[in-house]
Write a protein that holds these residues in place. Structure first.
Motif, PDB file in Angstrom:
ATOM      1  N   SER A  98       0.902  -1.218  -0.090  1.00  0.00           N
ATOM      2  CA  SER A  98      -0.119  -0.099  -0.033  1.00  0.00           C
ATOM      3  C   SER A  98       0.789   1.125  -0.002  1.00  0.00           C
ATOM      4  CB  SER A  98      -1.154   0.157   1.158  1.00  0.00           C
ATOM      5  OG  SER A  98      -1.702  -1.278   1.304  1.00  0.00           O
ATOM      6  N   ILE A  99       1.845   1.266   0.661  1.00  0.00           N
ATOM      7  CA  ILE A  99       2.865   2.335   0.911  1.00  0.00           C
ATOM      8  C   ILE A  99       3.429   2.529  -0.720  1.00  0.00           C
ATOM      9  CG2 ILE A  99       4.961   3.250   1.894  1.00  0.00           C
ATOM     10  CD1 ILE A  99       4.318   1.752   4.211  1.00  0.00           C
ATOM     11  N   VAL A 100       3.832   1.640  -1.201  1.00  0.00           N
ATOM     12  CA  VAL A 100       4.648   1.502  -2.474  1.00  0.00           C
ATOM     13  C   VAL A 100       3.780   1.870  -3.450  1.00  0.00           C
ATOM     14  CG1 VAL A 100       6.016   0.395  -4.227  1.00  0.00           C
ATOM     15  CG2 VAL A 100       6.502  -0.108  -1.516  1.00  0.00           C
ATOM     16  N   PHE A 101       2.349   1.370  -3.677  1.00  0.00           N
ATOM     17  CA  PHE A 101       1.799   1.574  -4.872  1.00  0.00           C
ATOM     18  C   PHE A 101       0.555   2.703  -4.617  1.00  0.00           C
ATOM     19  CE2 PHE A 101       3.475  -2.665  -5.466  1.00  0.00           C
ATOM     20  CZ  PHE A 101       3.950  -2.458  -6.972  1.00  0.00           C
ATOM     21  N   ASN A 102       0.401   2.934  -3.278  1.00  0.00           N
ATOM     22  CA  ASN A 102      -0.514   4.016  -3.086  1.00  0.00           C
ATOM     23  C   ASN A 102       0.073   5.200  -2.297  1.00  0.00           C
ATOM     24  OD1 ASN A 102      -3.243   3.103  -4.472  1.00  0.00           O
ATOM     25  ND2 ASN A 102      -2.801   1.253  -3.267  1.00  0.00           N
ATOM     26  N   PRO A 103       0.923   5.715  -2.533  1.00  0.00           N
ATOM     27  CA  PRO A 103       1.898   6.725  -1.569  1.00  0.00           C
ATOM     28  C   PRO A 103       1.026   7.994  -1.108  1.00  0.00           C
ATOM     29  CG  PRO A 103       2.853   6.900  -3.765  1.00  0.00           C
ATOM     30  CD  PRO A 103       1.711   5.524  -3.954  1.00  0.00           C
ATOM     31  N   LEU A 104       0.001   8.399  -2.062  1.00  0.00           N
ATOM     32  CA  LEU A 104      -0.516   9.382  -1.861  1.00  0.00           C
ATOM     33  C   LEU A 104      -1.591   9.230  -0.759  1.00  0.00           C
ATOM     34  CD1 LEU A 104      -1.028  11.292  -5.386  1.00  0.00           C
ATOM     35  CD2 LEU A 104       0.456  11.942  -3.437  1.00  0.00           C
ATOM     36  N   LYS A 105      -2.402   8.164  -0.962  1.00  0.00           N
ATOM     37  CA  LYS A 105      -3.298   7.696  -0.246  1.00  0.00           C
ATOM     38  C   LYS A 105      -2.872   7.387   1.337  1.00  0.00           C
ATOM     39  CE  LYS A 105      -6.916   4.926  -1.031  1.00  0.00           C
ATOM     40  NZ  LYS A 105      -7.733   3.890  -1.662  1.00  0.00           N
ATOM     41  N   PHE A 106      -1.832   6.692   1.429  1.00  0.00           N
ATOM     42  CA  PHE A 106      -1.015   6.567   2.833  1.00  0.00           C
ATOM     43  C   PHE A 106      -0.772   7.720   3.433  1.00  0.00           C
ATOM     44  CE2 PHE A 106       2.987   5.993   5.083  1.00  0.00           C
ATOM     45  CZ  PHE A 106       2.618   5.167   5.837  1.00  0.00           C
ATOM     46  N   LEU A 107      -0.245   8.765   2.554  1.00  0.00           N
ATOM     47  CA  LEU A 107       0.139   9.989   3.115  1.00  0.00           C
ATOM     48  C   LEU A 107      -0.903  10.661   3.570  1.00  0.00           C
ATOM     49  CD1 LEU A 107       2.722  12.163   3.596  1.00  0.00           C
ATOM     50  CD2 LEU A 107       2.131  12.971   1.257  1.00  0.00           C
TER      51      LEU A 107
END
Length: 402
Positions: free
Chosen positions: A75-84
């Motif tokens: 999730s961090i790698v492929f959805n960085p904006l959502k994670f942020l």
């Protein structure tokens, strides 16, 4: 219209806390809602037998395991904006570094839970508390892009230490549900006029369907019950002193059963010995929820008493233990603490001053010596539950809120 609702609990259906959720979730399911339960502190032992049925509704996960960890990294790698975005939200609602750490601990589990729920077309996520369970609800709802809400059970947390989390969560949530009007008023004042529009009161409730006609006479001996944790704010010491006063006034034929566990057990047992009450007061530990209700149903209890007191940083809500007794036509006596007077108002049950053993003993004597008064309290108590604390009616209100 039925909904698919996710309930985030602290530990329910495990352990002895949040027992009141049994009625609420049962009623929501009876209305056709599909309920999924995610305990923040997953895995354990289901103590109450009537909570076992919820095993089929559980997503029961540890905080971390290999699958959760791998998906978290993905999730961090492929959805960085959502994670942020989630990380920023966590920072904004963390009152202290400890809160931030707790939120980070539940974050991987929350993101993975959202993945498991993604195919279920969830309509709403609800947290049964405002702790890190609410953080989980926020994360899951954000990932599923559905609204979320929380339930506030006590005004004791409405102070500057928790200002950040309440402001952020109340802004993020679609609704802020309280279980009493006094808590709703306190929360509205705490979060301010713009957010107070989201505050709604939906009482906890109990089942009123299995009612047995009230009993006109009393047991021999008189059976009194106090189901409550053995903690300071439950005021057991005043109940014990009231028992002593009964004996001093010549009333000896009674037994007072204290159901529950807690840190004051040894101290209270010593108090019983000191006042020579060993043949009258009994500490019986935790009792299965259904077993307690069966005692009410079979008329094995004559009076239920709540002797709670107000102490700093602890707020008594509206005791479900009293609701349950009243639903079976058992007369109740309660001290005027927290939101109790929204349930027991002098007509539906006897309301007495806090910290007053004599007031408790006098109320018991009134019920003991005045059969017509006892019958009136039984009927009025039952009617109060049907009017304001029927679990099915309140579940309908809760569904509309969601």
């Amino acid at each position: 219209m039925s909904k698919k609702i996710v309930f985030i609990t602290s530990s329910f259906p495990y352990g002895k806390s949040e027992v009141w959720a049994i009625n609420e979730i049962n009623s929501l399911m009876s209305l056709g809602n599909e309920i999924t339960i995610i305990p923040r502190s997953g895995q354990g032992k289901i103590i109450n037998q009537d909570a076992i049925k919820f095993s089929a509704n559980l997503i029961d996960l540890p905080y971390i395991n290999f699958k959760i960890f791998i998906f978290f990294l993905w999730s961090i790698v492929f959805n960085p904006l959502k994670f942020l975005k989630l990380l920023i939200g966590i920072v904004k609602q963390s009152n202290t570094i400890i809160d931030f750490i707790k939120a980070i601990i539940v974050m991987p589990k929350s993101i993975f839970s959202a993945k498991l729920l993604s195919s279920k077309e969830i309509n709403h996520v609800h947290s049964l508390s405002t702790t890190s369970a609410a953080v989980m609800a926020y994360i899951i709802s954000s990932n599923l892009e559905v609204p979320w809400s929380y339930t506030l059970h006590s005004s004791s947390v409405l102070n500057s230490k928790y200002k950040r989390s309440f402001l952020f969560q109340s802004q993020s949530a679609s609704k802020c549900r309280t279980i009493s009007k006094i808590i709703a008023n306190d929360l509205s004042n705490f979060i301010g006029p713009s957010l107070s529009k989201k505050v709604s009161t939906v009482h906890l409730g109990v089942d009123t369907q299995g009612y047995i006609k009230e009993k006109s006479n009393i047991n021999d001996p008189l059976i009194i019950a106090t189901p409550a944790e053995l903690k300071e704010h439950k005021g057991h010491v005043y109940a014990i002193e009231a028992a002593r006063k009964l004996i001093d006034m010549g009333i000896n034929n009674f037994k007072w059963y204290f159901f529950g566990s807690g840190p004051l057990l040894n101290e209270l047992e010593e108090k019983v010995i000191e006042l020579n009450l060993s043949n009258h007061c009994y500490f019986l530990g935790n009792i299965d929820h259904q077993e307690l209700l069966n005692k009410y149903k079979l008329h094995e209890v004559d009076i239920v008493i709540s002797s709670s007191i107000s102490i700093p940083d602890v707020f008594e809500g509206i005791p479900v233990s009293l609701m349950e007794a009243m639903s079976y036509g058992i007369p109740v006596i309660a001290t005027n603490s927290g939101g109790t007077n929204e349930l027991v108002n002098g007509e539906s049950g006897i309301l007495v001053k806090q910290n007053d053993a004599e007031a408790l003993s006098n109320a018991i004597i009134d019920l003991l010596k005045k059969p017509e008064y006892r019958t009136k309290m039984s009927k009025n108590g039952r009617n109060k539950i049907k009017q304001d604390f029927d679990t099915m009616k309140n579940a309908e209100d809760l569904t509309k809120l969601f």
